[in-house]
Design an enzyme around this catalytic site. Structure first.
Site, PDB file in Angstrom:
ATOM      1  N   GLY A 168       0.794  -1.219   0.000  1.00 13.27           N
ATOM      2  CA  GLY A 168       0.000   0.000   0.000  1.00 13.27           C
ATOM      3  C   GLY A 168       0.829   1.272   0.000  1.00 13.27           C
ATOM      4  N   HIS A 169       0.155   2.391  -0.260  1.00 17.98           N
ATOM      5  CA  HIS A 169       0.811   3.688  -0.375  1.00 17.98           C
ATOM      6  C   HIS A 169       1.516   4.088   0.927  1.00 17.98           C
ATOM      7  CE1 HIS A 169      -3.265   4.551   1.139  1.00 17.98           C
ATOM      8  NE2 HIS A 169      -2.707   5.526   1.806  1.00 17.98           N
ATOM      9  N   ASN A 170       2.654   4.763   0.783  1.00 16.09           N
ATOM     10  CA  ASN A 170       3.470   5.308   1.885  1.00 16.09           C
ATOM     11  C   ASN A 170       4.169   4.234   2.708  1.00 16.09           C
ATOM     12  OD1 ASN A 170       2.396   7.780   1.118  1.00 16.09           O
ATOM     13  ND2 ASN A 170       0.882   7.829   2.747  1.00 16.09           N
ATOM     14  N   SER A 180       0.941   3.061   4.778  1.00 24.95           N
ATOM     15  CA  SER A 180       1.710   3.697   5.860  1.00 24.95           C
ATOM     16  C   SER A 180       2.223   2.695   6.888  1.00 24.95           C
ATOM     17  CB  SER A 180       0.862   4.773   6.546  1.00 24.95           C
ATOM     18  OG  SER A 180       0.474   5.764   5.632  1.00 24.95           O
TER      19      SER A 180
END
EC number: 2.3.1.191
Length: 363
Positions: free
Chosen positions: A258-260, A278
């Site tokens: 997932g993002h970050n 994150s």
């Protein structure tokens, strides 16, 4: 692709025994090996099947009685499975991607390709792209605007690299992997039912439906050296900062990052692992198949999570985890054993209740 036993042993830094002039064309399992194949009899139980094949030479463990196995030659390895890594690289004929730039590819005039870069048919290299020396870009590959890829990269057919990604040397992207797609990030005008449920861990109160507004992904993906991304795996770009994958990390097929998220160095993410946004994952971590990781948590260095573990809270370094929710493996096994005993315990309790409730049972 023919090598003598002596050449193979020398390339692997190992000892050859017997007739090391034997020519080898490939490798095979012991029961299937022919006279020009090296049998992978790396354990005693594998070697028992040599008699079912026609191998004259085999990869064996240190101290193996190769002559007693009716072999003409052997390569002896302290850790045969580790030796298989270099041996398989020697014997791999590859996917047959041709050298040079195919006329049916599309390369923007501002892209910079290093020496000996090959690009297959129907591949698209966007503006501002930089690709390092000796890289192979297979057919139907996309490399997006301003992305940089280091030397010795191999992008298999159908791989997609989005815009503004930075990828280190000797990257391998398998069939239909995607690096740099937008993150799954949406928000509602007011606190959503999901946010309320997370706070209350129960009833979300008076709920009303709200439309989701998309949050664009302004960050990219930064990947270190010697990273491998499996078939149909996806690594989301960051919302503002980059999603990061450390040196030497290997990502299996159908993995979602997932993002970050930040993944450390030399970490293994096995098939169908799902990592929410994150998350921070340390170095030398192993997440076995179908492990799920909730958002905004930390997993320390050298953690191992067994298959189908669901991680809902942070894990300190060095832990071995299993289960849903994740707990220390020895504790999980104890709980599982107790769970299996519950039906018998329920029957015992029912019998005790019957005995106690019978008239005159206290006499």
């Amino acid at each position: 692709m023919t090598h003598t036993v002596a050449e193979i042993a020398h390339a692997l830094g190992l000892e050859a025994a017997g007739d090391d002039s034997l020519e080898i064309d490939g490798v095979a399992e012991p029961a299937d090996a022919g006279p020009r194949q090296l049998a992978m009899a790396m354990k005693p139980e594998y070697a028992e099947k040599l008699g079912q094949g026609r191998a004259r030479a085999a990869m064996l463990w240190d101290g193996a009685d190769w002559q007693g196995m009716a072999l003409d030659a052997a390569i002896l390895a302290p850790r045969p499975r580790y030796a298989l890594s270099a041996l398989s690289a020697m014997m791999d004929p590859g996917q047959g991607y041709t050298a040079g730039i195919h006329p049916m590819s599309s390369i923007d005039e501002t892209a910079k390709l290093g020496r000996n870069v090959s690009v297959g048919p129907f591949s698209v290299i966007g503006p501002g792209v930089v690709i390092g020396d000796d890289s192979v870009i297979g057919p139907q590959v996309l490399v997006g605007q301003d992305t940089r890829i280091g030397e010795g990269a191999l992008l298999h057919a159908g791989a997609k690299i989005g815009a503004r990604c930075t990828i280190g040397a000797r990257f391998i992207g398998h069939f239909n992997c995607v690096v740099g797609n937008d993150g799954f990030s949406f928000v509602t005008p007011e606190a959503s039912g999901v946010e309320k449920a997370r706070e209350s861990l129960g009833d979300q109160g008076e709920a009303k439906g709200q439309p989701w507004a998309r949050i664009a992904s302004l960050g990219g993906v930064t990947i270190g050296d010697e990273v491998e991304v499996g078939a149909a795996a996806a690594i989301d770009r960051g919302t503002v900062r980059d999603t990061r994958i450390g040196n030497g990390t290997k990502i299996d097929n159908q993995v979602q990052v997932g993002h970050n998220t930040v993944v450390g160095e030399h970490t293994l993410l096995c098939g169908q692992v799902g990592i929410a946004g994150s998350v921070t994952i340390g170095d030398f971590v192993v997440l076995a198949g179908q492990v799920g990781v909730s958002d905004n948590i930390r997993i320390g260095d050298n953690v191992i999570c067994g298959g189908s573990t669901i991680v809902l809270s942070s894990i300190p370094a060095g832990r071995v985890m299993l289960g849903y929710p994740a707990m220390k493996m020895d504790q999980h096994l104890e709980v599982y054993k107790a769970l299996r005993r519950l039906p018998r315990m329920a029957r015992d309790v029912a019998e005790l209740r019957k005995a106690v409730s019978k008239p005159g049972s206290n006499d």
